[in-house]
Each structure stands twice: as C-alpha cells, then as structure tokens.
Design a protein around this motif. Structure first.
Motif, PDB file in Angstrom:
ATOM      1  N   THR A  99      45.182  19.285  66.134  1.00 28.27           N
ATOM      2  CA  THR A  99      45.530  20.082  67.315  1.00 28.27           C
ATOM      3  C   THR A  99      45.492  19.225  68.579  1.00 28.27           C
ATOM      4  N   SER A 102      48.469  16.916  68.658  1.00 28.37           N
ATOM      5  CA  SER A 102      49.780  17.566  68.766  1.00 28.37           C
ATOM      6  C   SER A 102      50.199  17.788  70.216  1.00 28.37           C
ATOM      7  N   GLY A 103      49.217  17.940  71.095  1.00 28.50           N
ATOM      8  CA  GLY A 103      49.540  18.230  72.495  1.00 28.50           C
ATOM      9  C   GLY A 103      49.838  19.688  72.745  1.00 28.50           C
ATOM     10  N   SER A 104      49.944  20.479  71.691  1.00 26.15           N
ATOM     11  CA  SER A 104      50.191  21.926  71.815  1.00 26.15           C
ATOM     12  C   SER A 104      48.899  22.651  71.467  1.00 26.15           C
ATOM     13  N   MET A 105      48.191  23.045  72.509  1.00 27.71           N
ATOM     14  CA  MET A 105      46.847  23.583  72.288  1.00 27.71           C
ATOM     15  C   MET A 105      46.765  25.073  72.601  1.00 27.71           C
ATOM     16  N   PRO A 106      45.847  25.768  71.899  1.00 26.89           N
ATOM     17  CA  PRO A 106      45.546  27.153  72.288  1.00 26.89           C
ATOM     18  C   PRO A 106      44.833  27.172  73.632  1.00 26.89           C
ATOM     19  N   SER A 107      44.575  28.369  74.124  1.00 24.33           N
ATOM     20  CA  SER A 107      43.931  28.484  75.437  1.00 24.33           C
ATOM     21  C   SER A 107      42.529  27.897  75.435  1.00 24.33           C
ATOM     22  N   SER A 346      41.928  24.848  77.843  1.00 23.09           N
ATOM     23  CA  SER A 346      43.089  23.961  77.930  1.00 23.09           C
ATOM     24  C   SER A 346      43.873  24.169  79.223  1.00 23.09           C
ATOM     25  N   SER A 348      46.951  23.036  79.573  1.00 23.19           N
ATOM     26  CA  SER A 348      48.357  23.262  79.228  1.00 23.19           C
ATOM     27  C   SER A 348      48.634  24.717  78.896  1.00 23.19           C
ATOM     28  N   ALA A 349      47.629  25.429  78.358  1.00 22.89           N
ATOM     29  CA  ALA A 349      47.819  26.836  77.998  1.00 22.89           C
ATOM     30  C   ALA A 349      47.332  27.779  79.091  1.00 22.89           C
ATOM     31  N   LYS A 351      47.234  27.788  82.768  1.00 21.10           N
ATOM     32  CA  LYS A 351      47.876  26.913  83.758  1.00 21.10           C
ATOM     33  C   LYS A 351      47.354  27.070  85.184  1.00 21.10           C
TER      34      LYS A 351
END
Length: 516
Positions: A99, A102-107, A346, A348-349, A351
């Motif tokens: 995870t 991947s750079g795509s993370m959950p909150s 995170s 990213s999630a 913002k």
C-alpha cells in the motif's frame, strides 16, 4: 503480543451491547448522545456524514461488516460513513508495504511499528499529516500521554494516534500461599527477593517433604532480565551519562551489577537451569504444577495463573507486587513503549484541514466512555450481562455471530484514551482489581527509554544481530561460560560489529531532537 490482541478482540465481542444499551437507556430518557455535526439548537441542520476509509488488522476471519448494529451506531454517533479495510494479522506487513509503495492510500493506515523504515520514509516524504498541533482541540485526544507521544514521534513531531497500552505493566507475580508457608512477608528489596526465592527452594513451601521446588521460572524470553536490571539502576535500554550523552544499558556498571545477581540465582539453582531454551509458551506451567513460585513479567500473569489454578482445582493462591527497592534506592520499573500501534492519516486521501479535523473528531468521539464499552464489549443482553457490577460474557468473539450483531475485530479501532475500561465494571476477582491498582501505581515510577523516539540507520539494518549478540553474552555470563572480562570482550566486539555506529547515530538524533 498476539495473545493480548486476541484478548482485546475477545473482549470486544462482549462489548457492543453496552453501547447499544447505553444508547437505548439514553433514548428512553430523552438524552441520547448528540451525533457529531449536529447542532444543539432545534433548527440546526445535520451535516452530511463524512466518508473515509481505515486500513487495519483483523484477528478473526469473520470480522465485523457494515451490517452490524454496532457499526451503524458508531457511524450515527460520529456522523461518518466508514469503510474498514481489514487485513489478517499474519499478512498485514506485506499489505502495508504494498500500500505504501502504491501511492494510493486509504484515509487512515494502522501500523504496529511507528519506526518501520517504510513508514519513516513515507512520513519524511510528506505522505501523512502532522497531527500534534490539533490534539489539544479534542477532549479525549488532548489526554494523550506526552511520554507515549514522544515515543511514537518522528523527528520530534507527532504524526500518529497511538493505541494505548499501560506504561507500568511489569510486576512480580508469586505464590502467596508459599510465602505464607515459609513464614515470610512480601519482599521490598532485592535482598528480600533473593531470600524469597531461596526459601521457595530450600524450605519446602508446599510442605510435601520433598526437595522438588525452586524460586523463579525464567524462559528464553529475555524480558524478566531487562525488568530486573532496572532494580539495580540500569537504564531502560538507553540511559543518559554525566555528559548528557546516550549510553546503551548493557554498557553501564549497573547492568553488570544485575548480571552478577542473576548469576547468583542461577548458581544456587533458584531459577530453572534450562531457562535459555525454556519455551515461553509453558511459562505458567511450573507455577501451576507446584514446581516454581515466582514469575517476573506483566501484571496480568498473576491473575491468569491464579485463575488457571482454580479452574484445575490446584490448591494455591497468587499475588502481585510492583517493583522493589534496589541497591540504588527507590523502586523503578521499565516503562513499556505505551502503545500497540499508531493510526496515520493520509494527505492524499484526506486533502484538507477541515477533513483532517473530521477524522480526528471520529477517533475522539469513539473514545467516549459509552463508545469504548460498546466497541469493546458489545450489546448488553446479547454479548454480555452485568451481575453485581461485574461483566459476564455471554457471546465471546470466538463464537459465531450473525452479521447484525457481529463485533469481531472492531475494537482494533480504539485509541483507548482515556482508559475507562479498567474501571467500567467491577473487577472479576480481588486479584484482578489489585493488578489494575499495580498498573496505575507503576505509572509513577515507570522509567522511560530516552532513545525510544530516535531512529538509527545502522539499527534498522543490523538491530536483530546486535540485540542477539548482547543477549547471547548475557546468557553466557549467567551460566558461567564467560566471566566479567569475557563479557566486556563481547561488548567490544558488539561495538565493532556496528554498535559504535549505532551509538553515534542515536546520539546525533538525540542532539538534533533537543534543538526542536
């Protein structure tokens, strides 16, 4: 650790009920807790539930789902729409690394180890919110312990909400009936402790006329030696010398003092001679079987042994005491890290700062007393009942549970600040009540590890080998394979194998942390 977590998970099953019942009671009296985002005025408009995701561990294959009444009550109380991404404990490390990469993370992401290189690198790369400045704005989160926050910090800043564990969890568990049989009182000093172990070996504490007992059972798990070394003034892993520099515990004179004491216990056969290979899973057996009388470990071991003895109709009684006075004076006990893991938020999630505050509000509100009880124990009458103020399990987390009442693994969400669960119900036994008192008293004398929040690249790479070298040398000294000069030679080798770099990096990090 696994056993403890499973216990929490088991306890969780009992708990949903309470919150449900608590809510039902509040509702019937017209005072149901106000959901997050609801105004106190009659005309206030409720905000849309905030939707966010949490990646965390599960300890059962059939973990709770959003069909559960408990889940729905949590969402209503916090005004959220929750997505939980459960991963089995055994596979969690791999899932976490994938995870992060991947750079795509959950909150929100849970990690058991705040100092994992992948976590530290992600923090340094700006992947997670720094939450330290916000904690003061939340009634439960603002009660987080400064020592534990420091232990989980990175470069002096707080990024994670820790899951609380007792700081003062270590103690001496002993056979109370044996101590009475040999005519002695509770030990208060290291000399008293030695005399108790000696009496348990030599004075026939079980009165069977045989020379078949000894003082303390020790296993290949090295925790008891670490605990007892602090009685002699050794630091908790890292100490601070007269020049203000960090020094590893095993390089201090006080550590050697403790080793000489341990060797004396071994030489006089006051501990089991096979301790270096004795399976820690069998730790309780010699005490229950009437061979040994003492274990130095977590407080909980006292009542666990006591209850197993009673369940097996073994005649005997356990008791527990905290730290004792050493040659240096006042009693101390090593502090634990104080946490079982942390939740990271995170960027990213999540913002915006407004959304960050909604996530923090969620974790703050589920630590309200009724919510902790609900999430941990379940629905009263379904998962548990209360008899004479004591909690009694009806449906444990090992039992099959219908989707609408499932609570399994949900307690892994809790921060546990403040600690309300120890006093939510009467303790099941007087010894459990005393264990809680010892844990609370220990917090005042718990010795912190000043190196806990610091990161060393050398230790990240070679920590396991460095630790094992120290442990091997300690065992060799205790059993007489090396003397003091031999131990010092082993420590010089430790320094050459990476110890010197480790010490330098820790001191550099310590000096840097003092600038902040």
């Amino acid at each position: 650790m696994m056993k403890m977590k499973k216990k929490r998970a088991a306890a969780a099953a009992i708990g949903i009920a309470m919150l449900a019942t608590a809510f039902a009671g509040c509702s019937s009296s017209g005072s149901k807790p106000e959901a997050a985002g609801t105004g106190s005025g009659g005309g206030a408009q409720k905000e849309e539930p905030y939707k966010f995701s949490v990646m965390m561990k599960s300890f059962q294959n059939d973990a709770i789902t959003s069909e559960s009444k408990i889940w729905k009550q949590v969402e209503e109380y916090t005004n959220t729409k929750l997505e939980v991404l459960f991963t089995p404990d055994a596979a969690y490390g791999d899932k976490l690394n994938i995870t992060l990469a991947s750079g795509s993370m959950p909150s929100v992401i849970f990690t058991a180890n705040a100092k994992l290189p992948s976590i530290v690198n992600a923090i340094k790369g700006g992947a997670f919110w720094e939450i330290g400045p916000y904690l003061k704005d939340y009634p439960n989160l603002r009660q987080m312990n400064e020592t534990i926050l420091n232990n989980t910090s990175v470069n002096g800043k707080t990024y994670g909400l820790y899951t609380a564990r007792p700081l003062g969890r270590f103690a001496i568990s002993y056979r109370k009936d044996w101590l009475q049989a040999v005519g002695m009182s509770e030990p208060k000093t290291t000399d008293d402790f030695y005399n108790m172990l000696k009496a348990f070996k030599e004075k026939d504490p079980d009165k069977n006329g045989k020379d078949d007992t000894y003082g303390m059972v020790v296993t290949k798990y090295s925790g008891p030696w670490d605990i007892m070394s602090t009685w002699f003034g050794a630091p908790n892993k890292w100490g601070i010398d007269k020049d203000g520099k960090l020094v590893p515990a095993h390089l201090t004179p006080e550590y050697m003092d403790s080793l000489k004491y341990f060797k004396k216990l071994y030489d006089e056969k006051l501990i089991n001679q096979d301790f270096a290979v004795y399976d820690s899973a069998k730790w309780n057996d010699p005490i229950i079987n009437g061979q040994a009388g003492v274990a130095v470990d977590v407080v909980d071991r006292s009542y666990q042994i006591d209850e197993k003895m009673k369940a097996g109709n073994v005649k005997g009684e356990m008791d527990v005491i905290a730290a004792i006075n050493g040659p240096k004076g006042a009693p101390v006990t090593p502090a634990t890290t104080g946490y079982g893991g942390i939740f990271l938020i995170s960027k990213s999630a999540v913002k915006t700062e407004a959304d960050l505050r909604k996530v923090l509000n969620f974790f703050d509100k589920i630590d309200d007393k009724d919510m902790q009880i609900l999430i941990t124990y379940g629905i009263e009458g379904t998962h548990y009942k209360v008899e004479d103020g004591k909690l009694v399990t009806i449906l444990s987390s090992d039992s099959p549970q219908a989707p609408d009442i499932n609570i399994k693994s949900f307690n892994q969400l809790l921060i546990g600040v403040p600690n309300v669960l120890d006093t939510a119900f009467k303790a099941g036994t007087p010894l459990r009540a005393k264990a809680n008192e010892v844990k609370a008293a220990n917090e005042k004398i718990a010795l912190p590890n000043p190196g806990e929040p610091l990161i060393s690249q050398t230790y990240t790479q070679k920590g396991a080998q460095l630790d094992q070298q120290v442990e091997d040398a300690r065992v060799k000294f205790i059993v007489g394979k090396i003397d003091e000069a031999g131990f010092q030679a082993e420590m010089e080798l430790w320094k050459k194998n990476g110890g010197n770099e480790y010490i330098k990096e820790m001191n550099d990090a310590y000096a840097e942390s003092k600038k902040k």
